[in-house]
Motif scaffolding. Structure first.
Motif, mmCIF file in Angstrom:
data_model
loop_
_atom_site.group_PDB
_atom_site.id
_atom_site.type_symbol
_atom_site.label_atom_id
_atom_site.label_comp_id
_atom_site.label_asym_id
_atom_site.label_seq_id
_atom_site.Cartn_x
_atom_site.Cartn_y
_atom_site.Cartn_z
ATOM 1 N N THR A 263 0.855 -1.182 0.000
ATOM 2 C CA THR A 263 0.000 0.000 0.000
ATOM 3 C C THR A 263 0.887 1.227 0.000
ATOM 4 O O THR A 263 0.964 1.966 -0.983
ATOM 5 C CB THR A 263 -0.903 0.050 1.261
ATOM 6 N N ARG A 264 1.633 1.406 1.140
ATOM 7 C CA ARG A 264 2.305 2.708 1.264
ATOM 8 C C ARG A 264 3.520 2.846 0.371
ATOM 9 O O ARG A 264 3.746 3.930 -0.176
ATOM 10 C CB ARG A 264 2.586 3.052 2.727
ATOM 11 N N THR A 265 4.282 1.790 0.182
ATOM 12 C CA THR A 265 5.497 1.948 -0.619
ATOM 13 C C THR A 265 5.139 2.305 -2.065
ATOM 14 O O THR A 265 5.712 3.214 -2.672
ATOM 15 C CB THR A 265 6.335 0.662 -0.569
ATOM 16 N N THR B 57 14.738 2.122 0.815
ATOM 17 C CA THR B 57 14.079 3.432 1.000
ATOM 18 C C THR B 57 13.346 3.496 2.330
ATOM 19 O O THR B 57 13.191 4.577 2.907
ATOM 20 C CB THR B 57 13.120 3.792 -0.161
ATOM 21 N N GLN B 58 12.898 2.339 2.843
ATOM 22 C CA GLN B 58 12.297 2.343 4.184
ATOM 23 C C GLN B 58 13.356 2.759 5.217
ATOM 24 O O GLN B 58 13.090 3.571 6.107
ATOM 25 C CB GLN B 58 11.751 0.951 4.522
ATOM 26 N N ALA B 59 14.557 2.219 5.082
ATOM 27 C CA ALA B 59 15.621 2.568 6.033
ATOM 28 C C ALA B 59 15.961 4.059 5.950
ATOM 29 O O ALA B 59 16.197 4.710 6.968
ATOM 30 C CB ALA B 59 16.864 1.720 5.762
ATOM 31 N N PRO C 160 6.996 0.265 10.606
ATOM 32 C CA PRO C 160 7.000 0.527 9.158
ATOM 33 C C PRO C 160 5.610 0.459 8.529
ATOM 34 O O PRO C 160 5.419 0.914 7.398
ATOM 35 C CB PRO C 160 7.876 -0.606 8.598
ATOM 36 N N GLY C 161 4.621 -0.116 9.247
ATOM 37 C CA GLY C 161 3.322 -0.378 8.655
ATOM 38 C C GLY C 161 3.466 -1.557 7.697
ATOM 39 O O GLY C 161 4.553 -1.788 7.204
ATOM 40 N N PRO C 162 2.419 -2.287 7.436
ATOM 41 C CA PRO C 162 1.119 -2.224 8.084
ATOM 42 C C PRO C 162 1.162 -2.790 9.509
ATOM 43 O O PRO C 162 1.826 -3.785 9.751
ATOM 44 C CB PRO C 162 0.234 -3.092 7.169
HETATM 45 C C1 NCD Z 1 7.084 -3.415 5.018
HETATM 46 C C2 NCD Z 1 7.401 -4.290 3.844
HETATM 47 O O1 NCD Z 1 6.556 -4.584 3.018
HETATM 48 O O2 NCD Z 1 8.556 -4.639 3.760
HETATM 49 N N1 NCD Z 1 6.111 -2.491 4.793
HETATM 50 C C3 NCD Z 1 6.504 -1.327 4.193
HETATM 51 O O3 NCD Z 1 7.058 -1.316 3.108
HETATM 52 N N2 NCD Z 1 6.276 -0.186 4.859
HETATM 53 C C4 NCD Z 1 7.024 -4.094 6.285
HETATM 54 C C5 NCD Z 1 6.092 -5.247 6.463
HETATM 55 O O4 NCD Z 1 5.446 -5.723 5.528
HETATM 56 O O5 NCD Z 1 6.032 -5.696 7.591
#
Ligand code: NCD
Length: 313
Positions: free
Chosen positions: A53-55, A134-136, A259-261
């Motif tokens: 979703t968010r990425t 990019t999450q990091a 990080p979600g979800p």
């Molecule tokens: C993460 C993922 O998909 O790696 N979510 C995200 O990108 N914000 C973390 C997860 O799924 O737990």
């Protein structure tokens, strides 16, 4: 920087450069019309073989705010369903003329393969249990925004580390930025080997929380667990969940991240996720600006054309 595949490819200077660019794009994102012409004429395609979703929305929003054209590939509605190979799909997309390919896949290493097949820049948006650079970067940015720096901060990463690409990338980024990282998890949820990980390990969250500046909860990734690793989710929550009672052990200015979800009620209690020093929605907001920075770095100075603008355009 040609691609962004792994945090391991980024040294302190490179991360700091992305943090500085992100500052500019946060400013852009706060304008009434949050758009600059920096990537006008460029095309960014997202190639997502795994749900998101968010990425996905974040990269798409980032590309649009930079005035790039965007294409979206979703495996459930594409010829991948008819058995087209990854390589043929990637080459088909490249033939349409793309500058950046953002890839998410359930297998580790796929973004490297894609990068070896194309001239376009490739961004790893999550490959299996491996990395999520990019999450990091957005996590580093969010901590820096809250605390000014990561240098010397004590960061606890709690939960399903073994299956978490977020944890792998975060450990690398946080320690490169000078933080001390402690992993807190039951032994069954830690990676088989932690050799080479510059971290401390604990299985006592109550002991760690009072000494922590940032507590980073990971999602319990049941879809990746191929065997029973926990007696029960309820027992996990009792020992490792950031419950309301346990959150009282945190210093007042300690930052809560995820990080979600989220699985509210499992790794984090609903009311803890909503407390003032929880920055989970800030992480999402910063994600857009960080990804603008990354896309700008990768495609902003395209040798095929003169630069179409700059970050302040
Ligand atoms: C993460 C993922 O998909 O790696 N979510 C995200 O990108 N914000 C973390 C997860 O799924 O737990």
């Amino acid at each position: 920087m040609k691609h962004l595949l792994s945090v391991a490819d980024l040294d302190l200077d490179a991360i700091n450069e992305i943090m500085r660019l992100t500052d500019q794009f946060v400013e852009v994102s706060e304008r009434p019309i949050p758009r600059v012409p920096a990537l006008r004429g460029r095309t960014v395609v997202s190639l997502f073989y795994e749900e998101s979703t968010r990425t996905r929305l974040s990269f798409e929003t980032a590309a649009k705010r930079l005035s790039a054209d965007t294409m979206n590939f979703s495996v459930s509605t594409s010829s991948a369903k008819k058995g087209e190979s990854l390589r043929d799909t990637v080459q088909t997309i490249e033939a349409m003329g793309v500058d950046v390919i953002v890839v998410r896949h359930s297998s580790a290493g796929v973004p490297w393969q894609v990068a070896s097949w194309v001239d376009a820049a490739v961004v790893n948006a999550g490959d299996g249990e491996h990395e999520h650079p990019t999450q990091a970067l957005l996590d580093c940015y969010t901590i820096r925004q809250q605390r000014g720096t990561l240098e010397g901060l004590r960061i606890a990463i709690v939960g399903d580390v073994g299956h978490s690409r977020v944890a792998r990338s975060d450990v690398h980024a946080f320690t490169t930025m000078g933080a001390d990282v402690t992993l807190v998890a039951p032994p069954t949820l830690l990676p088989a080997s932690l050799e080479g990980w510059p971290v401390a390990v604990s299985n006592d969250l109550d002991d760690v929380l009072p000494k922590t500046d940032v507590v980073y909860l990971l999602r319990m990734q049941l879809e990746r667990q191929r065997e029973a690793l926990l007696p029960s989710l309820r027992e996990y929550t009792a020992r490792y969940g950031l419950t309301r009672d346990r959150a009282r052990l945190l210093a007042d200015d300690a930052v809560v991240m995820h990080p979600g979800p989220m699985n509210r009620g499992v790794e984090i209690a609903a009311e803890v996720a909503n407390r003032p020093n929880s920055v989970i929605t800030k992480q999402v907001a910063n994600g857009v600006a960080v990804r603008m920075g990354v896309l700008f770095l990768l495609a902003g100075a395209n040798p095929r054309e003169p630069a179409a603008g700059d970050a302040n355009g």
